[in-house]
Write a protein that holds these residues in place. Structure first.
Motif, PDB file in Angstrom:
ATOM      1  N   ALA A   1       0.830  -1.213   0.000  1.00  0.00           N
ATOM      2  CA  ALA A   1       0.000   0.000   0.000  1.00  0.00           C
ATOM      3  C   ALA A   1       0.859   1.257   0.000  1.00  0.00           C
ATOM      4  N   THR A   2       1.932   1.240   0.787  1.00  0.00           N
ATOM      5  CA  THR A   2       2.830   2.402   0.847  1.00  0.00           C
ATOM      6  C   THR A   2       3.509   2.625  -0.498  1.00  0.00           C
ATOM      7  N   TRP A   3       4.008   1.538  -1.087  1.00  0.00           N
ATOM      8  CA  TRP A   3       4.672   1.664  -2.381  1.00  0.00           C
ATOM      9  C   TRP A   3       3.685   2.101  -3.470  1.00  0.00           C
ATOM     10  N   THR A   4       2.440   1.641  -3.390  1.00  0.00           N
ATOM     11  CA  THR A   4       1.430   2.065  -4.368  1.00  0.00           C
ATOM     12  C   THR A   4       1.256   3.573  -4.327  1.00  0.00           C
ATOM     13  N   THR A   5       1.197   4.138  -3.130  1.00  0.00           N
ATOM     14  CA  THR A   5       1.049   5.592  -2.990  1.00  0.00           C
ATOM     15  C   THR A   5       2.280   6.314  -3.514  1.00  0.00           C
ATOM     16  N   ILE A   6       3.463   5.779  -3.215  1.00  0.00           N
ATOM     17  CA  ILE A   6       4.707   6.391  -3.705  1.00  0.00           C
ATOM     18  C   ILE A   6       4.716   6.426  -5.230  1.00  0.00           C
ATOM     19  N   LEU A   7       4.320   5.323  -5.851  1.00  0.00           N
ATOM     20  CA  LEU A   7       4.320   5.257  -7.313  1.00  0.00           C
ATOM     21  C   LEU A   7       3.301   6.225  -7.907  1.00  0.00           C
ATOM     22  N   CYS A   8       2.118   6.304  -7.298  1.00  0.00           N
ATOM     23  CA  CYS A   8       1.093   7.222  -7.812  1.00  0.00           C
ATOM     24  C   CYS A   8       1.564   8.672  -7.758  1.00  0.00           C
TER      25      CYS A   8
ATOM     26  N   VAL B   1       6.328  -5.752  -6.314  1.00  0.00           N
ATOM     27  CA  VAL B   1       7.719  -6.067  -6.657  1.00  0.00           C
ATOM     28  C   VAL B   1       8.666  -5.235  -5.802  1.00  0.00           C
ATOM     29  N   CYS B   2       8.395  -3.943  -5.713  1.00  0.00           N
ATOM     30  CA  CYS B   2       9.265  -3.059  -4.936  1.00  0.00           C
ATOM     31  C   CYS B   2       9.288  -3.451  -3.458  1.00  0.00           C
ATOM     32  N   ALA B   3       8.113  -3.763  -2.908  1.00  0.00           N
ATOM     33  CA  ALA B   3       8.048  -4.150  -1.495  1.00  0.00           C
ATOM     34  C   ALA B   3       8.808  -5.439  -1.251  1.00  0.00           C
ATOM     35  N   ARG B   4       8.646  -6.404  -2.155  1.00  0.00           N
ATOM     36  CA  ARG B   4       9.320  -7.694  -1.993  1.00  0.00           C
ATOM     37  C   ARG B   4      10.836  -7.556  -2.113  1.00  0.00           C
ATOM     38  N   GLU B   5      11.279  -6.819  -3.119  1.00  0.00           N
ATOM     39  CA  GLU B   5      12.725  -6.705  -3.360  1.00  0.00           C
ATOM     40  C   GLU B   5      13.398  -5.811  -2.326  1.00  0.00           C
ATOM     41  N   TRP B   6      12.696  -4.804  -1.829  1.00  0.00           N
ATOM     42  CA  TRP B   6      13.293  -3.936  -0.827  1.00  0.00           C
ATOM     43  C   TRP B   6      13.518  -4.691   0.483  1.00  0.00           C
ATOM     44  N   LYS B   7      12.635  -5.635   0.786  1.00  0.00           N
ATOM     45  CA  LYS B   7      12.809  -6.460   1.981  1.00  0.00           C
ATOM     46  C   LYS B   7      14.083  -7.296   1.894  1.00  0.00           C
ATOM     47  N   SER B   8      14.394  -7.742   0.691  1.00  0.00           N
ATOM     48  CA  SER B   8      15.554  -8.622   0.514  1.00  0.00           C
ATOM     49  C   SER B   8      16.771  -7.861   0.001  1.00  0.00           C
ATOM     50  N   LEU B   9      16.841  -6.577   0.302  1.00  0.00           N
ATOM     51  CA  LEU B   9      17.921  -5.731  -0.208  1.00  0.00           C
ATOM     52  C   LEU B   9      19.294  -6.211   0.261  1.00  0.00           C
ATOM     53  N   LYS B  10      19.366  -6.813   1.445  1.00  0.00           N
ATOM     54  CA  LYS B  10      20.655  -7.215   1.999  1.00  0.00           C
ATOM     55  C   LYS B  10      21.234  -8.421   1.283  1.00  0.00           C
ATOM     56  N   ARG B  11      20.375  -9.168   0.565  1.00  0.00           N
ATOM     57  CA  ARG B  11      20.888 -10.305  -0.194  1.00  0.00           C
ATOM     58  C   ARG B  11      21.577  -9.801  -1.445  1.00  0.00           C
TER      59      ARG B  11
ATOM     60  N   VAL C   1      -6.398   1.933 -15.597  1.00  0.00           N
ATOM     61  CA  VAL C   1      -5.533   0.801 -15.238  1.00  0.00           C
ATOM     62  C   VAL C   1      -4.312   1.238 -14.436  1.00  0.00           C
ATOM     63  N   LEU C   2      -4.030   2.539 -14.366  1.00  0.00           N
ATOM     64  CA  LEU C   2      -2.787   2.983 -13.722  1.00  0.00           C
ATOM     65  C   LEU C   2      -2.722   2.605 -12.243  1.00  0.00           C
ATOM     66  N   PRO C   3      -3.763   2.843 -11.429  1.00  0.00           N
ATOM     67  CA  PRO C   3      -3.667   2.399 -10.025  1.00  0.00           C
ATOM     68  C   PRO C   3      -3.499   0.889  -9.893  1.00  0.00           C
ATOM     69  N   ILE C   4      -4.136   0.134 -10.789  1.00  0.00           N
ATOM     70  CA  ILE C   4      -4.043  -1.330 -10.734  1.00  0.00           C
ATOM     71  C   ILE C   4      -2.620  -1.784 -11.024  1.00  0.00           C
ATOM     72  N   LEU C   5      -2.044  -1.268 -12.106  1.00  0.00           N
ATOM     73  CA  LEU C   5      -0.679  -1.651 -12.469  1.00  0.00           C
ATOM     74  C   LEU C   5       0.315  -1.180 -11.409  1.00  0.00           C
ATOM     75  N   ASN C   6       0.028  -0.054 -10.779  1.00  0.00           N
ATOM     76  CA  ASN C   6       0.911   0.422  -9.706  1.00  0.00           C
ATOM     77  C   ASN C   6       0.918  -0.529  -8.520  1.00  0.00           C
ATOM     78  N   VAL C   7      -0.202  -1.173  -8.245  1.00  0.00           N
ATOM     79  CA  VAL C   7      -0.232  -2.173  -7.176  1.00  0.00           C
ATOM     80  C   VAL C   7       0.700  -3.329  -7.529  1.00  0.00           C
ATOM     81  N   GLY C   8       0.683  -3.754  -8.794  1.00  0.00           N
ATOM     82  CA  GLY C   8       1.580  -4.818  -9.219  1.00  0.00           C
ATOM     83  C   GLY C   8       3.037  -4.443  -9.070  1.00  0.00           C
ATOM     84  N   VAL C   9       3.393  -3.249  -9.535  1.00  0.00           N
ATOM     85  CA  VAL C   9       4.777  -2.787  -9.409  1.00  0.00           C
ATOM     86  C   VAL C   9       5.143  -2.602  -7.942  1.00  0.00           C
ATOM     87  N   ALA C  10       4.199  -2.116  -7.147  1.00  0.00           N
ATOM     88  CA  ALA C  10       4.444  -1.915  -5.713  1.00  0.00           C
ATOM     89  C   ALA C  10       4.768  -3.238  -5.023  1.00  0.00           C
TER      90      ALA C  10
END
Length: 486
Positions: free
Chosen positions: A121-128, A321-331, A310-319
């Motif tokens: 949700a946070t990343w979705t807002t950032i992208l928007c 990815v960003c949320a998942r990858e940011w969690k694993s940034l240390k790897r 479709v922009l808010p919907i696609l932003n949720v998808g991208v968000a």
């Protein structure tokens, strides 16, 4: 104030910036804007409404303008108490529409939070807030924006599994504003049927009464304002889809939405879309939006605003990815992807600033009429002619602020007929025909966006070029030369 609240405040600030930098409107927004003006200022005197003189190719509904007028009227009343001009009424009306969009986005984000988690949700807002077109269009009185508000609201209910409210919000968006939403929201309804989240019998019990009530509302309201029996969006659907007459306004290649519209609207976020399709829940939410764009690509006439839903919907998808990858940034193996998630937001913001500056050069008509009010003495009655380009690029009834002046935008006038006007806002080809006619003289020139010139040997590498667009012309009768300039 937590992170989400700060991001909501940023969304509001960006909408206000877009509204302040580009306060004027284009021809596609004109019906709804002029309708709001007429409801506010002419009220029950429907004969004076702009749409009777300039009805457009197809009728549009008054439900959106009526809603904006009702909500904005107390603020406009207060503005008039302080003797503010109608220009500020324009800003207030657009602000109300922007508030509707931001409100629906907030509800949508809350549903994303419950369904996919706080990080998404946070990343979705950032992208928007980092992308240009969604917030730029948020306060623009396009039929698509009214439809966008209801589409986002419908998606909020779908994520919350409230299929009754989803159906009602979807029906309002489809029947009142944009029939193409049936394709997008229909995909979500179909998935709910296939997953047995709602039965066909239950759906029919909701849809049939809703269709009758919503259609009756638009027919009653719009038949009153148009002074004939009409269902506006039904006529629009027949004109654009069945007759395929929208192609008269230009065509684009089949994949234009994918290689041009979406990359411009989403910026660098567009390139993250394939990575979100590996997650089942996200894929189930994002794929209908991609199928909608693919299906809409079969219509030859294409514009970005047709797929803005479709922009808010696609932003949720991208968000996701960003949320998942940011969690694993240390790897180590995913560190570069995590850095790209944050880095691409700054690229989007840079593109946002660039596109906002370009857009500010696209409303020469609005600039020209404001400049005319500054140049000419306001205390005498004058006839003002508004040429076609000026009417399409910013002039609206909200900018006709001098009660002593008469504004006219009748098309295809001859040089003799133009002598009825004291001042004229003309494009170059019209001014060339008058330049040698006695009595006409050039007062000022307004330039607009021409092209972006790229030069890698200079900084910045992109230079925005402008060219003359609107000519402010004065006509002085040789027998009655009166200095009208301030």
């Amino acid at each position: 104030m937590d992170v989400i609240q700060r991001l909501d405040l940023l969304l509001l600030c960006i909408v206000i910036v877009h509204l302040s930098v580009c306060p004027f409107t284009k021809v596609e927004e004109s019906f709804n804007l002029q309708a709001v003006h007429d409801i506010l200022y002419h009220r029950e005197n429907v004969s004076r409404y702009d749409h009777h003189a300039f009805p457009g190719v197809v009728p549009r509904t008054f439900i959106g303008p009526l809603t904006l007028s009702v909500v904005a009227s107390p603020f406009i009343f207060l503005a008039h108490r302080f003797h503010a001009s109608k220009f500020y009424s324009l800003l207030l009306v657009r602000s109300v529409l922007g508030a509707f969009i931001l409100g629906s986005l907030k509800l949508f984000r809350m549903s994303v939070n419950k369904r996919f988690g706080r990080e998404v949700a946070t990343w979705t807002t950032i992208l928007c807030l980092s992308q240009f077109h969604l917030l730029f269009y948020a306060s623009r009185t396009l039929p698509n924006v009214f439809g966008l508000c209801l589409a986002i609201l419908a998606l909020h209910y779908w994520l919350d599994d409230d299929l009754k409210k989803f159906t009602l919000a979807s029906g309002a968006g489809i029947i009142w504003f944009r029939s193409e939403l049936a394709l997008l929201l229909g995909f979500y309804l179909m998935s709910s049927l296939l997953e047995h989240r709602i039965s066909i019998g239950r759906l029919l019990k909701i849809c049939v009464p809703a269709f009758l009530v919503l259609t009756t509302c638009t027919v009653m309201v719009d038949s009153f304002f148009w002074r004939r029996f009409v269902w506006p969006e039904g006529e629009v659907f027949w004109f654009n889809t069945v007759l395929n007459r929208s192609a008269d306004w230009g065509t684009s290649p089949f994949l234009w939405y994918f290689y041009s519209a979406l990359p411009r609207a989403m910026g660098a976020s567009f390139f993250f879309i394939p990575f979100c399709l590996f997650e089942k829940d996200i894929r189930r939410f994002v794929l209908p939006a991609l199928f909608f764009v693919l299906g809409f690509s079969f219509l030859p006439h294409k514009e970005l605003r047709f797929i803005i839903y479709v922009l808010p919907i696609l932003n949720v998808g991208v968000a996701s990815v960003c949320a998942r990858e940011w969690k694993s940034l240390k790897r180590f193996q995913t560190k570069w992807i995590g850095l790209m998630c944050y880095g691409h937001v700054f690229l989007n913001l840079a593109l946002n600033v660039f596109l906002l500056f370009v857009s500010s050069q696209n409303y020469p008509g609005g600039i020209a009429i404001q400049r005319l009010h500054e140049l000419v003495k306001p205390d005498k009655p004058y006839n003002i002619y508004i040429g076609n380009l000026a009417a399409q690029s910013g002039v609206s009834r909200f900018l006709e602020t001098n009660v002593l002046w008469r504004y006219d935008k009748t098309e295809n006038l001859s040089a003799a007929e133009m002598k009825k006007f004291s001042f004229l806002l003309l494009e170059s080809k019209d001014w060339e025909q008058l330049a040698d006619v006695e009595g006409f003289s050039l007062v000022d020139v307004v330039s607009c966006f021409s092209e972006v010139h790229f030069s890698y040997s200079s900084f910045p590498p992109a230079v925005i070029r402008t060219s003359p667009c609107i000519f402010i012309i004065e006509y002085r009768d040789p027998d009655q030369c009166i200095d009208a300039l301030a």
